[in-house]
Enzyme design. Sequence first.
Site, PDB file in Angstrom:
ATOM      1  N   THR A  62      35.181  23.723  -2.029  1.00 61.75           N
ATOM      2  CA  THR A  62      36.400  22.930  -1.942  1.00 61.75           C
ATOM      3  C   THR A  62      36.956  23.113  -0.532  1.00 61.75           C
ATOM      4  OG1 THR A  62      38.625  22.636  -2.857  1.00 61.75           O
ATOM      5  CG2 THR A  62      37.746  24.856  -2.942  1.00 61.75           C
TER       6      THR A  62
ATOM      7  N   ASP B 116      31.886  16.230   1.249  1.00 64.29           N
ATOM      8  CA  ASP B 116      30.777  17.112   0.870  1.00 64.29           C
ATOM      9  C   ASP B 116      30.469  17.077  -0.627  1.00 64.29           C
ATOM     10  OD1 ASP B 116      33.298  18.274   0.409  1.00 64.29           O
ATOM     11  OD2 ASP B 116      32.472  20.302   0.437  1.00 64.29           O
TER      12      ASP B 116
ATOM     13  N   ARG C 239      34.725   6.874   4.163  1.00 64.63           N
ATOM     14  CA  ARG C 239      34.406   8.295   4.373  1.00 64.63           C
ATOM     15  C   ARG C 239      33.915   8.932   3.063  1.00 64.63           C
ATOM     16  NH1 ARG C 239      36.252  13.511   2.163  1.00 64.63           N
ATOM     17  NH2 ARG C 239      36.115  15.046   3.810  1.00 64.63           N
TER      18      ARG C 239
HETATM   19  N1  GLY Z   1      35.882  18.818  -0.277  1.00 60.16           N
HETATM   20  C1  GLY Z   1      36.296  17.515  -0.539  1.00 60.16           C
HETATM   21  C2  GLY Z   1      36.262  16.604   0.586  1.00 60.16           C
HETATM   22  O1  GLY Z   1      36.255  16.998   1.738  1.00 60.16           O
HETATM   23  O2  GLY Z   1      36.237  15.424   0.355  1.00 60.16           O
END
Ligand code: GLY
Length: 337
Positions: free
Chosen positions: A245, A225, A222
Amino acid sequence: MRRREFIKKSAVVGVGAYTATKLGIPKLITRSGGKMASPVVISTWNYGMQANETAWKTLMGGANSLDAVEQGVRVIEDDPSIMSVGYGGLPDEETKVTLDASIMDWRGNCGGVGCLQNIKNPISVARKVMERTKHVLLVSEGAYSFALAHGFKPMDLLTDEARKRWLEWKENLSDKDNWLPPHDMNDLEDNHDTIGMLAMDLKGRISGAVTTSGLAWKIHGRVGDSPIIGAGLYVDGKVGAAASTGIGEANMRIVGSHLVVESMRSGMSPQEACEVAIKRAIEVHLKMIKADKSFQLAYIALNTKGEVGGAAIRKGFQYALRNDGTNKLYDSKYLYE
Ligand code: GLY
């Protein structure tokens, strides 16, 4: 759930003019427009305070904003007690610590790495992708080989504490195991997410950096973002920058950091622009937000005037702001309790 207008916990913060005498800088450098540049560093969460200090010192040493954001977030990547970034980050479901990061400067140069293992400072690998290749994003084994080729040293990023947390999670997956009390990720004080940092240097040049170990216990492979330019981070030297975040999947669906910068381009303040992205995310994800009380997403933004903003879906998001004389933690505005 109680929907509310953004709660005014923190106003748009304008940054005062920088004075050479106060900070002991021998010579003021001016922006192309002739105005004095006032350095600013903004970053996500309470650990941003620590990162800001390093970034600030880097700026005050005469470095540009790109060096400042890289050095600033590296401090957090190096710290094993911060379990959502770099060394000591919580692993995926296979106990692999996989890291995502991106970096971007005022000229539009950018680089990122996704699902990188065994390298402590993904932000510096992202910078190498930006500076030493024609690509923007390298992932997984390719990113790892690239890092080794550039002299990064491999190391095991899984700490004993992170392994213990993984075991607790694994043991509680089945109601038959029942070896340990249920473990609520939201109880973890250190269940903070990505560090995103935006900085403006003495010449008014803006850069940004984002780095994370991503969602704990994620499916191996996985990517969130953070390494996606436009989603986790976006910088336009003529307008400003934004970083995010929180739940990466929610942000990727709206390419939120780009939306924040484009909203600033259309005349909004950084605060207004962050709120636009939060409202868009809510439009797209309302069902999921209602179903999952831990669903959080937040943005920070900085414009070329040195104004900043921050907004979140839920209460609890904080950002750290360093400017002339102060380094302070702000409670962000939010939409839901
Ligand atoms: N914002 C960090 C993530 O979803 O990996």
